[in-house]
Design a protein around this motif. Structure first.
Motif, PDB file in Angstrom:
ATOM      1  N   GLN A 196      -9.169  -2.132   9.438  1.00 55.79           N
ATOM      2  CA  GLN A 196      -8.756  -2.586   8.094  1.00 55.79           C
ATOM      3  C   GLN A 196      -8.760  -4.111   8.010  1.00 55.79           C
ATOM      4  OE1 GLN A 196      -4.997  -0.842   6.894  1.00 55.79           O
ATOM      5  NE2 GLN A 196      -5.771   1.257   6.999  1.00 55.79           N
ATOM      6  N   GLU A 213       1.265   9.926   9.468  1.00 52.68           N
ATOM      7  CA  GLU A 213      -0.018   9.387   9.953  1.00 52.68           C
ATOM      8  C   GLU A 213      -0.564   8.392   8.950  1.00 52.68           C
ATOM      9  OE1 GLU A 213      -2.598  12.744  10.532  1.00 52.68           O
ATOM     10  OE2 GLU A 213      -1.256  13.606  12.031  1.00 52.68           O
ATOM     11  N   LEU A 214      -1.500   7.581   9.420  1.00 53.17           N
ATOM     12  CA  LEU A 214      -2.138   6.645   8.493  1.00 53.17           C
ATOM     13  C   LEU A 214      -3.119   7.404   7.593  1.00 53.17           C
ATOM     14  CD1 LEU A 214      -2.931   3.469  10.632  1.00 53.17           C
ATOM     15  CD2 LEU A 214      -0.906   3.983   9.247  1.00 53.17           C
ATOM     16  N   VAL A 215      -3.176   6.998   6.342  1.00 55.38           N
ATOM     17  CA  VAL A 215      -4.175   7.514   5.409  1.00 55.38           C
ATOM     18  C   VAL A 215      -5.529   6.945   5.873  1.00 55.38           C
ATOM     19  CG1 VAL A 215      -4.862   7.474   2.975  1.00 55.38           C
ATOM     20  CG2 VAL A 215      -2.426   7.556   3.579  1.00 55.38           C
ATOM     21  N   ARG A 275       5.444   7.853  13.070  1.00 58.29           N
ATOM     22  CA  ARG A 275       5.011   6.570  12.495  1.00 58.29           C
ATOM     23  C   ARG A 275       5.049   5.478  13.563  1.00 58.29           C
ATOM     24  NH1 ARG A 275       8.989   6.001   7.840  1.00 58.29           N
ATOM     25  NH2 ARG A 275       7.948   4.041   7.402  1.00 58.29           N
ATOM     26  N   THR A 282      -7.839   3.880   1.894  1.00 51.62           N
ATOM     27  CA  THR A 282      -6.919   2.745   1.789  1.00 51.62           C
ATOM     28  C   THR A 282      -7.676   1.462   1.417  1.00 51.62           C
ATOM     29  OG1 THR A 282      -5.607   3.811   3.516  1.00 51.62           O
ATOM     30  CG2 THR A 282      -5.116   1.508   3.040  1.00 51.62           C
ATOM     31  N   PHE A 296       0.649   4.187  -2.749  1.00 50.49           N
ATOM     32  CA  PHE A 296       0.465   5.597  -2.383  1.00 50.49           C
ATOM     33  C   PHE A 296       1.590   6.457  -2.959  1.00 50.49           C
ATOM     34  CE2 PHE A 296      -2.199   4.288   1.474  1.00 50.49           C
ATOM     35  CZ  PHE A 296      -3.378   4.778   0.940  1.00 50.49           C
ATOM     36  N   ARG A 297       2.835   5.994  -2.795  1.00 53.30           N
ATOM     37  CA  ARG A 297       3.972   6.795  -3.284  1.00 53.30           C
ATOM     38  C   ARG A 297       3.894   7.007  -4.803  1.00 53.30           C
ATOM     39  NH1 ARG A 297       6.284   4.504   1.165  1.00 53.30           N
ATOM     40  NH2 ARG A 297       6.685   2.531   0.115  1.00 53.30           N
ATOM     41  N   ARG A 302      13.761   9.004   1.457  1.00 54.01           N
ATOM     42  CA  ARG A 302      12.299   9.005   1.661  1.00 54.01           C
ATOM     43  C   ARG A 302      11.940  10.024   2.737  1.00 54.01           C
ATOM     44  NH1 ARG A 302       9.036   3.393   2.666  1.00 54.01           N
ATOM     45  NH2 ARG A 302       7.786   4.562   4.175  1.00 54.01           N
ATOM     46  N   MET A 355       0.762  11.103   4.768  1.00 53.35           N
ATOM     47  CA  MET A 355       2.069  10.417   4.664  1.00 53.35           C
ATOM     48  C   MET A 355       3.197  11.327   5.143  1.00 53.35           C
ATOM     49  SD  MET A 355       1.487   8.619   1.011  1.00 53.35           S
ATOM     50  CE  MET A 355       2.923   7.560   0.991  1.00 53.35           C
ATOM     51  N   ARG A 367      -3.249  -2.144   8.544  1.00 55.52           N
ATOM     52  CA  ARG A 367      -2.444  -1.387   9.508  1.00 55.52           C
ATOM     53  C   ARG A 367      -3.215  -1.155  10.807  1.00 55.52           C
ATOM     54  NH1 ARG A 367       1.965   0.179   6.225  1.00 55.52           N
ATOM     55  NH2 ARG A 367       2.989   2.015   7.024  1.00 55.52           N
ATOM     56  N   GLY A 384       2.220  -3.984   4.351  1.00 57.67           N
ATOM     57  CA  GLY A 384       1.808  -2.683   4.894  1.00 57.67           C
ATOM     58  C   GLY A 384       0.303  -2.540   5.023  1.00 57.67           C
ATOM     59  N   TYR A 385      -0.411  -3.619   4.829  1.00 56.18           N
ATOM     60  CA  TYR A 385      -1.865  -3.646   4.959  1.00 56.18           C
ATOM     61  C   TYR A 385      -2.286  -5.012   5.485  1.00 56.18           C
ATOM     62  CZ  TYR A 385      -6.822  -3.391   3.816  1.00 56.18           C
ATOM     63  OH  TYR A 385      -8.189  -3.390   3.897  1.00 56.18           O
ATOM     64  N   THR A 423       0.845  -1.205   0.000  1.00 59.46           N
ATOM     65  CA  THR A 423       0.000   0.000   0.000  1.00 59.46           C
ATOM     66  C   THR A 423       0.877   1.251   0.000  1.00 59.46           C
ATOM     67  OG1 THR A 423      -0.256  -0.428   2.372  1.00 59.46           O
ATOM     68  CG2 THR A 423      -2.141  -0.918   0.961  1.00 59.46           C
ATOM     69  N   GLY A 424       2.011   1.212   0.714  1.00 59.90           N
ATOM     70  CA  GLY A 424       2.918   2.362   0.727  1.00 59.90           C
ATOM     71  C   GLY A 424       3.439   2.658  -0.677  1.00 59.90           C
TER      72      GLY A 424
END
Ligand code: AMP
Length: 173
Positions: free
Chosen positions: A74, A39-41, A126, A46, A17-18, A115, A35, A70, A67-68, A13-14
Motif C-alpha cells: 500500500q 483481517e486487512l481488506v 488484528r 483499499t 469502510f465502517r 465496535r 473487518m 497498512r 490507518g493507511y 480508511t477504517g
C-alpha cells in the motif's frame, strides 16, 4: 485534533469502510467479512478507495491519512498516487504503546462504543496482522527519514502535545 489544527481533512480508511458497511454499499459488503475477522481488506479495494478520496477537492491543500497505508505494498501504491497528485508526505507518525496498555484501551473502547472488531479475539487477530504486515512500515519510512516516534503513553493532553510538536516540526522543515 490534527485535522482541526492544520485545517486538513481526516481520511480514516477504517471510518470509510465502517460507513460503507453501515450503508450496505457494495464496497461495504466486500469489506465486512475481512473487518469482522480482524483481517486487512484486500489492497486492490483499499487502494482504489484512497485514490478516489485523495482526488476530492478538500484534499487539495493537504490531508491526514489515518490507518493507511497498512502494509508496504500500500505504501508503494501511495507513493504512486502522491506522484500523480504532485504531493509529498510531510511526516509519518509512529505511536508506541505497550501491548497490555493497548489491550486495556481496546477493551475500554469496546465497552463504550461496541465496535465488533474490538472483541478480544478479533483484537488478537488484528495484532497479528499488524505484526505480519504493518510493522514493516516502520523501517520503510524510517529509512527515508519520514518517521517520527511518538510515545503514546500518557494523558490525552500529553500525547496530543507530542503529536502537535512532531507535526509542527515536520510542516516547517
Ligand atoms: P481501523 O479503524 O483503522 O482500525 O480499521 C478497521 C478495519 O478496517 C481493519 O481491521 C481492516 O479490516 C480495515 N482497514 C482499515 N484500513 C485498512 C487498510 N489500510 N488496509 C486494509 N484494511 C483496512
Amino acid at each position: 485534533m490534527i485535522s482541526e489544527t492544520f485545517a486538513i481533512p481526516h481520511i480514516s480508511t477504517g471510518d470509510i469502510f465502517r460507513a460503507n458497511v453501515k450503508g450496505e454499499t457494495p464496497l461495504g459488503k466486500e469489506a465486512k467479512g475481512y473487518m469482522d475477522k480482524g483481517e486487512l481488506v484486500p489492497d486492490s479495494v483499499t487502494n482504489r478507495m484512497v485514490a478516489d478520496r485523495l482526488r476530492q477537492p478538500d484534499a487539495e491543500n493537504g490531508f491526514l491519512l489515518d490507518g493507511y497505508p497498512r502494509n508496504v505494498a500500500q505504501a508503494h501504491t501511495l507513493n504512486g498516487m502522491l506522484a500523480m497528485l504532485d504531493e509529498t508526505l510531510d511526516t509519518v507518525l509512529h505511536f508506541s504503546v505497550p501491548d497490555d496498555e493497548l489491550e486495556a484501551r481496546i477493551a475500554k473502547r469496546q465497552s463504550e462504543e461496541g465496535r465488533a472488531d474490538d472483541d478480544a479475539a478479533v483484537f488478537q487477530r488484528r495484532m497479528r496482522e499488524y505484526r505480519a504486515q504493518t510493522e514493516d512500515l516502520i523501517p520503510f519510512y524510517r529509512e527515508v527519514g519520514m518517521l517520527v516516534d511518538v510515545d503514546a503513553v500518557g494523558s490525552i493532553d500529553e500525547v496530543q502535545e507530542r503529536v502537535l510538536t512532531a507535526c509542527r516540526q515536520a510542516s516547517t522543515a
